[in-house]
Design a protein around this motif. Sequence first.
Motif, PDB file in Angstrom:
ATOM      1  N   ALA A   1       0.805  -1.226   0.000  1.00 44.12           N
ATOM      2  CA  ALA A   1       0.000   0.000   0.000  1.00 44.12           C
ATOM      3  C   ALA A   1       0.837   1.275   0.000  1.00 44.12           C
ATOM      4  CB  ALA A   1      -0.962  -0.003   1.183  1.00 44.12           C
ATOM      5  N   THR A   2       1.930   1.303   0.709  1.00 44.53           N
ATOM      6  CA  THR A   2       2.736   2.522   0.741  1.00 44.53           C
ATOM      7  C   THR A   2       3.696   2.610  -0.445  1.00 44.53           C
ATOM      8  OG1 THR A   2       4.348   1.463   2.191  1.00 44.53           O
ATOM      9  CG2 THR A   2       2.612   2.752   3.247  1.00 44.53           C
ATOM     10  N   MET A   3       4.081   1.466  -1.001  1.00 42.92           N
ATOM     11  CA  MET A   3       5.039   1.470  -2.093  1.00 42.92           C
ATOM     12  C   MET A   3       4.416   1.825  -3.436  1.00 42.92           C
ATOM     13  SD  MET A   3       7.529  -1.516  -3.488  1.00 42.92           S
ATOM     14  CE  MET A   3       6.247  -2.323  -4.393  1.00 42.92           C
ATOM     15  N   MET A   4       3.208   1.340  -3.702  1.00 38.64           N
ATOM     16  CA  MET A   4       2.619   1.523  -5.032  1.00 38.64           C
ATOM     17  C   MET A   4       2.451   2.996  -5.431  1.00 38.64           C
ATOM     18  SD  MET A   4       2.577  -1.166  -6.628  1.00 38.64           S
ATOM     19  CE  MET A   4       2.298  -2.893  -6.723  1.00 38.64           C
ATOM     20  N   PRO A   5       1.968   3.859  -4.551  1.00 35.34           N
ATOM     21  CA  PRO A   5       1.876   5.265  -4.965  1.00 35.34           C
ATOM     22  C   PRO A   5       3.246   5.868  -5.312  1.00 35.34           C
ATOM     23  CG  PRO A   5       0.534   4.883  -3.018  1.00 35.34           C
ATOM     24  CD  PRO A   5       1.349   3.633  -3.239  1.00 35.34           C
ATOM     25  N   VAL A   6       4.283   5.454  -4.603  1.00 32.69           N
ATOM     26  CA  VAL A   6       5.633   5.944  -4.883  1.00 32.69           C
ATOM     27  C   VAL A   6       6.106   5.409  -6.232  1.00 32.69           C
ATOM     28  CG1 VAL A   6       8.026   5.945  -4.072  1.00 32.69           C
ATOM     29  CG2 VAL A   6       6.148   6.145  -2.425  1.00 32.69           C
ATOM     30  N   LEU A   7       5.841   4.137  -6.504  1.00 30.83           N
ATOM     31  CA  LEU A   7       6.208   3.536  -7.780  1.00 30.83           C
ATOM     32  C   LEU A   7       5.609   4.329  -8.939  1.00 30.83           C
ATOM     33  CD1 LEU A   7       6.289  -0.171  -8.717  1.00 30.83           C
ATOM     34  CD2 LEU A   7       4.812   1.310 -10.025  1.00 30.83           C
ATOM     35  N   VAL A   8       4.347   4.689  -8.804  1.00 31.55           N
ATOM     36  CA  VAL A   8       3.668   5.441  -9.859  1.00 31.55           C
ATOM     37  C   VAL A   8       4.208   6.868  -9.932  1.00 31.55           C
ATOM     38  CG1 VAL A   8       1.441   6.368 -10.623  1.00 31.55           C
ATOM     39  CG2 VAL A   8       1.585   4.025  -9.716  1.00 31.55           C
ATOM     40  N   GLU A   9       4.241   7.539  -8.799  1.00 32.44           N
ATOM     41  CA  GLU A   9       4.651   8.947  -8.753  1.00 32.44           C
ATOM     42  C   GLU A   9       6.069   9.151  -9.267  1.00 32.44           C
ATOM     43  OE1 GLU A   9       5.798  11.693  -5.086  1.00 32.44           O
ATOM     44  OE2 GLU A   9       3.656  11.228  -5.131  1.00 32.44           O
ATOM     45  N   GLN A  10       6.967   8.227  -8.937  1.00 29.48           N
ATOM     46  CA  GLN A  10       8.368   8.380  -9.335  1.00 29.48           C
ATOM     47  C   GLN A  10       8.704   7.642 -10.644  1.00 29.48           C
ATOM     48  OE1 GLN A  10      10.897   7.408  -5.996  1.00 29.48           O
ATOM     49  NE2 GLN A  10       9.976   8.973  -4.713  1.00 29.48           N
ATOM     50  N   ASP A  11       7.681   7.053 -11.265  1.00 26.30           N
ATOM     51  CA  ASP A  11       7.823   6.449 -12.591  1.00 26.30           C
ATOM     52  C   ASP A  11       8.893   5.363 -12.641  1.00 26.30           C
ATOM     53  OD1 ASP A  11       7.247   6.038 -15.261  1.00 26.30           O
ATOM     54  OD2 ASP A  11       8.391   7.770 -15.968  1.00 26.30           O
ATOM     55  N   TRP A  12       8.828   4.456 -11.656  1.00 24.85           N
ATOM     56  CA  TRP A  12       9.829   3.406 -11.573  1.00 24.85           C
ATOM     57  C   TRP A  12       9.877   2.545 -12.826  1.00 24.85           C
ATOM     58  CZ3 TRP A  12       9.392   0.797  -6.094  1.00 24.85           C
ATOM     59  CH2 TRP A  12       9.701   1.740  -5.115  1.00 24.85           C
ATOM     60  N   LEU A  13       8.747   2.230 -13.423  1.00 32.24           N
ATOM     61  CA  LEU A  13       8.746   1.289 -14.541  1.00 32.24           C
ATOM     62  C   LEU A  13       9.553   1.802 -15.731  1.00 32.24           C
ATOM     63  CD1 LEU A  13       5.089  -0.085 -14.431  1.00 32.24           C
ATOM     64  CD2 LEU A  13       7.140  -0.942 -13.275  1.00 32.24           C
ATOM     65  N   ARG A  14       9.553   3.102 -15.945  1.00 31.67           N
ATOM     66  CA  ARG A  14      10.393   3.673 -17.003  1.00 31.67           C
ATOM     67  C   ARG A  14      11.831   3.846 -16.519  1.00 31.67           C
ATOM     68  NH1 ARG A  14       5.721   6.492 -17.827  1.00 31.67           N
ATOM     69  NH2 ARG A  14       4.705   6.067 -19.802  1.00 31.67           N
ATOM     70  N   ARG A  15      11.977   4.214 -15.262  1.00 31.70           N
ATOM     71  CA  ARG A  15      13.308   4.501 -14.722  1.00 31.70           C
ATOM     72  C   ARG A  15      14.171   3.253 -14.596  1.00 31.70           C
ATOM     73  NH1 ARG A  15      13.068   8.166  -9.624  1.00 31.70           N
ATOM     74  NH2 ARG A  15      15.295   8.331 -10.088  1.00 31.70           N
ATOM     75  N   TYR A  16      13.568   2.064 -14.616  1.00 32.67           N
ATOM     76  CA  TYR A  16      14.372   0.842 -14.582  1.00 32.67           C
ATOM     77  C   TYR A  16      15.330   0.761 -15.775  1.00 32.67           C
ATOM     78  CZ  TYR A  16      11.711  -1.279 -10.734  1.00 32.67           C
ATOM     79  OH  TYR A  16      11.141  -1.562  -9.531  1.00 32.67           O
ATOM     80  N   ALA A  17      15.076   1.491 -16.840  1.00 27.07           N
ATOM     81  CA  ALA A  17      15.985   1.495 -17.989  1.00 27.07           C
ATOM     82  C   ALA A  17      17.365   2.024 -17.607  1.00 27.07           C
ATOM     83  CB  ALA A  17      15.396   2.319 -19.132  1.00 27.07           C
ATOM     84  N   ASP A  18      17.439   2.840 -16.567  1.00 23.26           N
ATOM     85  CA  ASP A  18      18.697   3.381 -16.050  1.00 23.26           C
ATOM     86  C   ASP A  18      19.268   2.371 -15.048  1.00 23.26           C
ATOM     87  OD1 ASP A  18      20.725   4.731 -14.733  1.00 23.26           O
ATOM     88  OD2 ASP A  18      19.499   6.459 -14.190  1.00 23.26           O
ATOM     89  N   PHE A  19      20.406   1.776 -15.368  1.00 26.88           N
ATOM     90  CA  PHE A  19      20.950   0.730 -14.507  1.00 26.88           C
ATOM     91  C   PHE A  19      21.322   1.267 -13.131  1.00 26.88           C
ATOM     92  CE2 PHE A  19      24.094  -2.660 -13.368  1.00 26.88           C
ATOM     93  CZ  PHE A  19      23.166  -3.680 -13.290  1.00 26.88           C
ATOM     94  N   ASP A  20      21.783   2.514 -13.048  1.00 27.62           N
ATOM     95  CA  ASP A  20      22.077   3.095 -11.739  1.00 27.62           C
ATOM     96  C   ASP A  20      20.812   3.137 -10.875  1.00 27.62           C
ATOM     97  OD1 ASP A  20      24.779   3.477 -12.328  1.00 27.62           O
ATOM     98  OD2 ASP A  20      24.450   5.526 -13.059  1.00 27.62           O
ATOM     99  N   PHE A  21      19.699   3.546 -11.475  1.00 31.96           N
ATOM    100  CA  PHE A  21      18.430   3.560 -10.724  1.00 31.96           C
ATOM    101  C   PHE A  21      18.058   2.153 -10.279  1.00 31.96           C
ATOM    102  CE2 PHE A  21      13.865   2.920 -10.524  1.00 31.96           C
ATOM    103  CZ  PHE A  21      13.513   3.854  -9.562  1.00 31.96           C
TER     104      PHE A  21
END
Length: 193
Positions: free
Chosen positions: A116-136
């Motif tokens: 519940a606390t992680m999912m809003p952060v995942l969306v807000e910080q755009d993790w799914l696109r940011r995974y393309a950056d290996f440092d991220f």
Amino acid sequence: MNFLAHAWLARPGNDGFLYGNLIADGVKGRDLSGWPTSVADGIRHHRRVDAWVDQHPRVLAARHRAPRQQRRYAGIALDLVWDHFIAQQQAGERQHQLIERCYQLLSARPAPQRLATMMPVLVEQDWLRRYADFDFTCQAVAGIGRRLTGPNRLAELVPWLYDDYALLEADFSVLWRECQAHLTSSGNDTSAR
């Protein structure tokens, strides 16, 4: 596999099926009767994918290459690394549409308590696109390690992830091709129930 991989494998299904695949790690137990059928089918599919991937020869080989002290945690790190390669290799309009669909579902429906606390952060910080950056991706690996008790064994794996990058990419290429062939689902396959 992590969120993006599960989304790709579940994308032909309806929104409930996709949502179930996205939230499955937050759902405990085998009794899924409290969930709508399509969501429960998505949770089952996610679990079937995880079991298949965990036993794949390329995953087993990659885990064996990990430093002995951190090998127990390598599977967690690899799940995120696989999403990194997917984010890079599947980049384009289809992936953009899939990510937007995931974000809409995760924003519109409450996640299980464990997520519940992680999912809003995942969306807000755009993790799914940011995974393309290996440092991220490596920062995300270390971040998960901070939530575990004891020394941060996941953070200790990060240098190995960089050093083994080319071999991990080769492992992923074989793994992903086979995943797509065997595990892409619309949720209509009742054999997993």
